[in-house]
Design an enzyme around this catalytic site. Sequence first.
Site, mmCIF file in Angstrom:
data_model
loop_
_atom_site.group_PDB
_atom_site.id
_atom_site.type_symbol
_atom_site.label_atom_id
_atom_site.label_comp_id
_atom_site.label_asym_id
_atom_site.label_seq_id
_atom_site.Cartn_x
_atom_site.Cartn_y
_atom_site.Cartn_z
ATOM 1 N N CYS A 176 0.828 -1.215 0.000
ATOM 2 C CA CYS A 176 0.000 0.000 0.000
ATOM 3 C C CYS A 176 0.856 1.256 0.000
ATOM 4 O O CYS A 176 0.633 2.170 -0.795
ATOM 5 C CB CYS A 176 -0.948 -0.016 1.198
ATOM 6 N N HIS A 177 1.835 1.300 0.895
ATOM 7 C CA HIS A 177 2.712 2.475 0.936
ATOM 8 C C HIS A 177 4.171 2.079 1.123
ATOM 9 O O HIS A 177 5.001 2.909 1.500
ATOM 10 C CB HIS A 177 2.284 3.433 2.053
ATOM 11 N N GLY A 178 4.479 0.807 0.954
ATOM 12 C CA GLY A 178 5.876 0.389 0.942
ATOM 13 C C GLY A 178 6.533 0.175 2.293
ATOM 14 O O GLY A 178 7.654 0.632 2.515
#
Length: 184
Positions: free
Chosen positions: A148-150
Amino acid sequence: MSDAMTKTDAPQDETKRDFIFIATGAVAAAGAASLAWPLIAQMGKAADTLAAGSIEIDLSRIDEGQQVKMLWRGKPVFVRHRTPAEIAEAESTNLADCPDPAEDSSRLIPKADGSVDPRFLVMIGVCTHFGCIPLGEAGDFNGWYCPCHGSHYDTSGRVRKGPAPKNMEIPNYTYISDTVIKVG
Ligand code: FES
């Protein structure tokens, strides 16, 4: 579908492909056939209801290098049978490199005799950033990766890189025999 699962499940269709939902202790304890299913079911109302209590998991049926995922109280639980290399990596990590420092041993719940089995890591499979479900055997630390955001998690489920502020949570569980745990 619960709000919790909507939040955690929605962002990544990819994670659903390898998702094994085992709704109750009875089913989980039933064994190998359950683990062999590539996909038991998407989260549904019946499973949601069944997953409200505790689940029992027979660790002896999880092969080395295998991870099973179950549903417990509306959240995915990851149970990974770690390889010796993964254990060694988890135990030798310099905690100064961890945003949320924790010894690997502190993330394992002891058996009744006080011993721990480092092979089995049991976690709530939810990213501590915004609640996506991380992918296993992925990321820069060979643990889990949240697309999703790493955020990258290591083989102990500790966050090592990315925006997640905390390690993946360890649920309350107990060993009810040498190889069976009860979550919840
Ligand atoms: S929800 Fe996992 S990195 Fe944002």
